[in-house]
Each structure stands twice: as C-alpha cells, then as structure tokens.
Design a protein around this motif. Structure first.
Motif, PDB file in Angstrom:
ATOM      1  N   LEU A 297       1.048 -10.893   2.762  1.00  0.00           N
ATOM      2  CA  LEU A 297       0.878  -9.445   2.607  1.00  0.00           C
ATOM      3  C   LEU A 297       2.005  -8.842   1.770  1.00  0.00           C
ATOM      4  N   LEU A 298       3.231  -9.259   2.071  1.00  0.00           N
ATOM      5  CA  LEU A 298       4.375  -8.740   1.320  1.00  0.00           C
ATOM      6  C   LEU A 298       4.297  -9.109  -0.157  1.00  0.00           C
ATOM      7  N   ARG A 299       3.647 -10.234  -0.454  1.00  0.00           N
ATOM      8  CA  ARG A 299       3.456 -10.664  -1.843  1.00  0.00           C
ATOM      9  C   ARG A 299       2.118 -10.184  -2.429  1.00  0.00           C
ATOM     10  N   GLU A 300       1.382  -9.397  -1.622  1.00  0.00           N
ATOM     11  CA  GLU A 300       0.083  -8.839  -2.024  1.00  0.00           C
ATOM     12  C   GLU A 300      -0.935  -9.928  -2.363  1.00  0.00           C
ATOM     13  N   ARG A 301      -0.894 -10.995  -1.590  1.00  0.00           N
ATOM     14  CA  ARG A 301      -1.912 -12.044  -1.691  1.00  0.00           C
ATOM     15  C   ARG A 301      -2.921 -11.796  -0.578  1.00  0.00           C
ATOM     16  N   TRP A 302      -3.810 -10.895  -0.855  1.00  0.00           N
ATOM     17  CA  TRP A 302      -4.664 -10.308   0.170  1.00  0.00           C
ATOM     18  C   TRP A 302      -5.591 -11.323   0.840  1.00  0.00           C
ATOM     19  N   LEU A 303      -6.244 -12.140   0.080  1.00  0.00           N
ATOM     20  CA  LEU A 303      -7.218 -13.051   0.665  1.00  0.00           C
ATOM     21  C   LEU A 303      -6.545 -14.142   1.483  1.00  0.00           C
TER      22      LEU A 303
END
Length: 385
Positions: A177-183
């Motif tokens: 999430l912190l790296r915006e890797r949503w899936l």
C-alpha cells in the motif's frame, strides 16, 4: 613499533567483523537479529520444557489453538467440544482455513505447524523491516524488527499459531500500500482475511486507503477501485461459508459467542483492569495484559501525533478496536496485537536516536523479560493463549 603492531593486530578482527556486518543488506541484518532473538527463545523454551518433563515439540506445536488447527489440517472441519461447567459449545468453525490448509500441505504434524509458523515469522520480519525502512529509514527498520521480536507475547511467534502468518500478510500488504501496489495489497488482504478474524484489519487498511485515494486524491485508476472492493473478500467469504454450513446467516458470530467471544465495547477489559488496579487477586498474566493494553493505547496516541501514514493507522486502529472491545479470553488480547507492529514505530525511532550501546542494553533487557514471560505462559500459568 612492536606496541603499535600489537594494538593494530588486536583491533583488526573487530574492525573486520564490523565491516562485514555493515556490508550485509539491511533486510538480512533484520532477519538475522530476529532469528537470533527468537531462536534463543525457542532454545530456552525447549530446555525449560525438558526440565519440566514435557516434550518441547508438544509445547511449541501442540498447545491450545494449535490442537484445533492440527485437527482441521488432519481431518477437516466438523469437531465440536462441549463444556458443561462454562456452558460453552466450541466448534472448529471459529478457526479460519488458510493456516490449517498450509499445515496440511506441509504434512499435518506438529512439526509441520511449526515449519509453517516459523517460515511465516521470518517472512513477517522482513516485511516489518521494509515498512519501518520506508517510513523512517533502515536503522529504524532493523530496530522495529528487534523490538517486535521481544514484546511480552513474542513467544507466540515461535508457536504453531496463526499470528506469524497474519503478521507476514499484514506487513507485506501495508508495504504494498505504501508503494501504491494496489493489487498486491488487495491479494494479500484476501489471504489475511482467510487467516484470522482480525485479518479484517488488513482489508480495512486497503479499502480505506483506496477510498482516500479516490475521494481525496481524485484517483480514477481501475486498480485502486479493484483493490478497495476485493480486499474484504477473503474474510467475508469464510464468514458466509460458516453461515451456509450452520444454516444461520450470522452463523460465524454465533459460533464465536458460544466460545465466549463477543464484542462488548470494552466492558470486560475495563472490568479486568479495575480488578488489577484495585489490588484484587489476579494472575500475573492478567496484570501483564492490562499493562500491554495501556502501553498500546499510549503508542497509538504517539502514532497519530507522528502523522503516521494512513494505511498503518487504519490497520492498527481496527486491531485496537477488536482487541479492546472484544470479550472472551482476556489474557489472549496481547497476541491479537502482534500484527499491530506499527505501534512500535515510536519506540524504534527513539532507540535509533539513542546511543548504540543504550539500544543494545534496552533490547537485552526486553528480551530477558520476554523469555521469562514466555516460559511462565507456557509452562507455569498455562492460561489460554
């Protein structure tokens, strides 16, 4: 000339060791510290078990909930145990399926349960490091893992329990999430929801962060929407499956209530704290539980004041609400907070600012207390963990 050469020779090995440690990648150092701390704890527990005339494998891999998980791994669901004294009707439907499935794949023995738990704990340690590194830097990341390994209930990370698995899934989901890797975050949240009831905290972190990205960040990326919607699927699927199995839409919550677990908005926790503060006759485990909850509340305040990233706040807040608000086995509450490792960020950050020697002394002291308390829980008190 001789004296100088002698001094250089005596210093050189230490310099070599220091340089070698600094040359290691920080995640390897964090994992090494975790393995050393928890490995020493396992060794101490093994010695204590032998001294008490008990099998270390049974103590570590076949205690309390581990018995239920191993039965599910070996025979599937369908076991119910009744207690006439307490009026409890304990069904194995209370236990989520991912961990026993992995234990079954590993061989469905106490050793298999420990293999899954210890592997998950190692994966969790690296994930905890990654989160700490991303928020505060490598030094805090290593110290965060170190402190997490020596909290009072860290002994659970060495047992055939689900907390190591949930911690691993939570840590890597939060990192994603912190790296915006949503899936990636959503997929790990689904697995977390199949691990424990408290896995809903991981799903909440993903869904709330996705909602924030949509409403505040004006994101229209399809993966953000997908992550927010998919994250609770694992938890919801198992709860619905229990409802179908029992023929009651609220079947899972009925099962939990018959175990003595329900949400009472903290009435039971306050009652236990009142008995401790009034000097009533209570076990050491009850006193420690009250202390852990009080420290957790303080750490939560510090997290908010430090403007901790939203995913960490949501995950931690949901775990705190479940832990404080739930009634049932009071002395089990501290282990519910093991996946709430962000609570330890203020401690790790403070240790990072201190002198290295001070950090070592604090860690050694906490480790000693953690080892002693672990021995007490498993070999003396024998309260439900």
């Amino acid at each position: 000339m001789t004296a100088t050469g002698s001094t250089s020779a005596s210093v050189r090995p230490q310099q070599v060791r220091t340089a070698a440690v600094r040359a290691l990648p920080a995640p390897v150092v964090a994992l090494g510290v975790f393995a050393t701390v928890r490995g020493a704890g396992v060794l101490l527990l093994a010695v204590g078990s032998w001294w008490a005339g008990r099998s270390p494998v049974r103590v570590l891999g076949f205690s309390w909930d581990s018995v239920w998980y191993l039965a599910i791994a070996s025979h599937g669901y369908g076991r119910t145990q009744m207690w006439a004294d307490g009026g409890w009707v304990q069904s194995d439907c209370a236990f989520f399926p991912l961990y026993p499935l992995l234990v079954r794949l590993a061989g469905a023995t106490p050793w298999a349960g420990l293999l899954v738990a210890w592997t998950a704990a190692a994966v969790a340690a690296v994930g905890v490091y990654r989160v700490g590194e991303l928020v505060y830097g490598p030094r805090v990341g290593v110290l965060l893992v170190t402190v997490w390994a020596v909290v009072p209930h860290a002994v659970v990370l060495s047992l055939a329990y689900t907390e190591p698995l949930l911690s691993a899934l939570a840590a890597w989901a939060l990192y994603a999430l912190l790296r915006e890797r949503w899936l990636w975050a959503a997929g790990l949240a689904v697995l977390a929801g199949l691990t424990r009831p408290t896995g809903i905290a991981v799903a909440a972190a993903v869904s709330v962060t996705a909602l924030h990205a949509v409403c505040v960040g004006r994101s229209r990326a399809p993966e953000v929407w997908a992550a927010g919607l998919l994250a609770p699927v694992g938890w919801a699927a198992y709860v619905l499956a229990v409802g179908v199995r029992t023929g009651d839409p609220a079947g899972y919550f009925t099962v939990q209530r018959r175990w003595g677990s329900r949400f009472d908005f903290g009435v039971g926790a306050l009652d236990s704290a009142g008995r401790v503060l009034s000097g009533g006759q209570v076990m050491l485990a009850t006193v420690v539980t009250v202390a852990v909850l009080a420290v957790a509340a303080l750490m939560a305040v510090l997290l908010v004041l430090d403007r901790t990233p939203l995913p960490l706040l949501v995950h931690t807040a949901v775990l705190l609400v479940i832990t404080f608000g739930g009634a049932g086995f009071f002395e089990s509450k501290p282990r519910f907070l093991l996946p709430a490792f962000p609570l330890l960020l203020p401690v790790a950050a403070a240790m990072a600012r201190a002198r290295p020697r001070s950090a070592v002394v604090v860690t050694a002291g906490l480790a000693g207390l953690s080892y002693g308390y672990g021995l007490y829980l498993l070999l003396v008190a024998r309260v439900p963990l």
